[in-house]
Design an enzyme around this catalytic site. Structure first.
Site, mmCIF file in Angstrom:
data_model
loop_
_atom_site.group_PDB
_atom_site.id
_atom_site.type_symbol
_atom_site.label_atom_id
_atom_site.label_comp_id
_atom_site.label_asym_id
_atom_site.label_seq_id
_atom_site.Cartn_x
_atom_site.Cartn_y
_atom_site.Cartn_z
ATOM 1 N N THR A 107 17.832 11.313 -29.971
ATOM 2 C CA THR A 107 18.744 12.526 -29.493
ATOM 3 C C THR A 107 20.059 11.813 -28.893
ATOM 4 O O THR A 107 20.022 10.662 -28.437
ATOM 5 C CB THR A 107 17.785 13.184 -28.150
ATOM 6 O OG1 THR A 107 16.945 13.540 -28.629
ATOM 7 C CG2 THR A 107 18.795 13.905 -27.407
ATOM 8 N N GLY A 108 20.947 12.487 -29.110
ATOM 9 C CA GLY A 108 22.510 12.094 -28.493
ATOM 10 C C GLY A 108 23.347 12.083 -29.556
ATOM 11 O O GLY A 108 23.316 12.448 -30.778
ATOM 12 N N SER A 109 24.743 11.760 -29.227
ATOM 13 C CA SER A 109 25.624 11.812 -30.002
ATOM 14 C C SER A 109 25.663 10.961 -31.102
ATOM 15 O O SER A 109 25.993 11.062 -32.318
ATOM 16 C CB SER A 109 27.082 11.819 -29.176
ATOM 17 O OG SER A 109 27.152 10.511 -28.609
ATOM 18 N N THR A 110 25.171 9.662 -30.838
ATOM 19 C CA THR A 110 24.909 8.756 -32.068
ATOM 20 C C THR A 110 23.828 9.109 -33.028
ATOM 21 O O THR A 110 23.696 8.993 -34.089
ATOM 22 C CB THR A 110 24.514 7.358 -31.373
ATOM 23 O OG1 THR A 110 25.487 7.078 -30.175
ATOM 24 C CG2 THR A 110 24.937 6.098 -32.225
ATOM 25 N N GLU A 131 11.377 10.505 -26.398
ATOM 26 C CA GLU A 131 11.828 9.397 -26.966
ATOM 27 C C GLU A 131 11.049 8.309 -26.945
ATOM 28 O O GLU A 131 10.764 7.655 -27.993
ATOM 29 C CB GLU A 131 13.061 8.816 -26.598
ATOM 30 C CG GLU A 131 14.481 9.965 -26.897
ATOM 31 C CD GLU A 131 15.562 9.830 -26.133
ATOM 32 O OE1 GLU A 131 16.476 10.343 -26.713
ATOM 33 O OE2 GLU A 131 15.519 8.932 -25.117
ATOM 34 N N LYS A 166 27.766 -0.342 -24.967
ATOM 35 C CA LYS A 166 26.460 -0.325 -24.458
ATOM 36 C C LYS A 166 25.933 -1.492 -24.283
ATOM 37 O O LYS A 166 24.792 -1.511 -23.837
ATOM 38 C CB LYS A 166 25.630 0.637 -25.354
ATOM 39 C CG LYS A 166 26.219 2.069 -25.727
ATOM 40 C CD LYS A 166 26.122 3.143 -24.539
ATOM 41 C CE LYS A 166 26.744 4.515 -25.070
ATOM 42 N NZ LYS A 166 25.878 5.147 -25.919
ATOM 43 N N LYS A 202 17.771 4.417 -21.531
ATOM 44 C CA LYS A 202 17.949 5.625 -22.145
ATOM 45 C C LYS A 202 17.605 6.850 -21.241
ATOM 46 O O LYS A 202 17.072 6.529 -20.136
ATOM 47 C CB LYS A 202 17.011 5.734 -23.371
ATOM 48 C CG LYS A 202 17.234 4.643 -24.497
ATOM 49 C CD LYS A 202 16.139 4.631 -25.809
ATOM 50 C CE LYS A 202 16.137 6.228 -26.457
ATOM 51 N NZ LYS A 202 17.365 6.798 -26.487
HETATM 52 C C1 5RP Z 1 18.920 10.535 -24.770
HETATM 53 C C2 5RP Z 1 19.472 9.242 -25.163
HETATM 54 C C3 5RP Z 1 20.322 8.726 -26.033
HETATM 55 O O1 5RP Z 1 20.033 8.133 -26.671
HETATM 56 C C4 5RP Z 1 21.429 8.043 -24.887
HETATM 57 O O2 5RP Z 1 21.965 8.838 -23.952
HETATM 58 C C5 5RP Z 1 22.953 7.707 -25.732
HETATM 59 O O3 5RP Z 1 23.569 8.884 -26.030
HETATM 60 P P1 5RP Z 1 24.866 8.779 -26.904
HETATM 61 O O4 5RP Z 1 24.419 8.471 -28.329
HETATM 62 O O5 5RP Z 1 25.273 10.225 -26.927
HETATM 63 O O6 5RP Z 1 25.688 8.025 -26.332
HETATM 64 O O7 5RP Z 1 18.515 8.480 -24.371
HETATM 65 O O8 5RP Z 1 18.246 10.818 -23.982
#
Ligand code: 5RP
Length: 218
Positions: free
Chosen positions: A28-31, A103, A121, A94
């Protein structure tokens, strides 16, 4: 390159770990969203996905990728997800997107955790990013008091309810010198559903997006 371009680069780089005719664990998330875009390009070569959030499920479904319930899958070859921080021992923070519990469950049934991050990161010591904890609502104040005793400053993430109906406390001002010990300690507090430390089960491979290309760390 922008941070989002680095995220996109690692999202697409993760495709090489996807084996044909398998079910893929999706974060989950933008990546992870970029990884889903990448997965859509080979959707006819995979069986489907186990998804870690309602948001990722909606995106996967929009591409016509079949979603499997975690209970119907014994194990997965890979789980691909981002992280808020990752150290050189492959321990992660996370839960910035509040999906940490699902997750952690999917990573537990996966043979390999492929962590996809941009280089911002990668840290020497975890803790600058506030550590998310998913908590049963009635235990919020008690858990916050216990976390305070561990040396952190818990802040209630206002207005956020997780996909599991719980709340999030973010612990600020931590310097996490022993991530495994802290993960175990926080897990033992009554009312904690999941701590966003992924140290007992860290990443197996990290794909790090840098200005010089994607670096693979094993
Ligand atoms: C969601 C997560 C995401 O992997 C983490 O927050 C990174 O997010 P992004 O890819 O948007 O930077 O743990 O619960």
């Amino acid at each position: 390159m922008t941070q989002d371009e680095l995220k996109k680069a690692v999202g697409f780089a993760a495709l090489k770990f996807v084996k044909p005719q398998t079910i893929v664990g999706v974060g989950t998330g933008s990546t992870a969203a970029h990884f889903i875009d990448a997965l859509a390009t080979i959707k006819h070569d995979i069986i489907g996905a186990v998804s870690s959030s309602e948001a990722s499920t909606a995106k996967l479904k929009s591409y016509g990728i079949t979603i499997f319930d975690c209970n119907d899958v014994d194990s997965l070859d890979i789980y691909v997800d981002g992280a808020d921080e990752i150290n050189h021992q492959m321990h992660m923070i996370k839960g910035g997107g509040a999906a940490l519990t699902r997750e952690k469950i999917i990573s537990a049934i996966s043979k390999q955790f492929i962590c996809i991050v941009d280089e911002s990161k990668v840290v020497n010591t975890l803790g600058k990013f506030p550590l998310p904890i998913e908590v049963i609502p009635m235990a919020r104040s008690y858990v916050a008091r216990e976390l305070f005793k561990l040396g952190g400053k818990p802040i209630y993430r206002q207005g956020v309810i997780t996909d599991n109906g719980n709340v999030i406390l973010d612990i600020h001002d931590l310097t996490i010198t022993d991530p495994i010990e802290l993960e175990n300690k926080i897990n033992s507090i009554a009312g904690v559903v999941t701590v966003g430390l992924f140290a007992n089960r860290g990443a197996n491979i990290a794909l790090v997006g840098t200005a010089n290309g994607v670096k693979e760390i094993i």
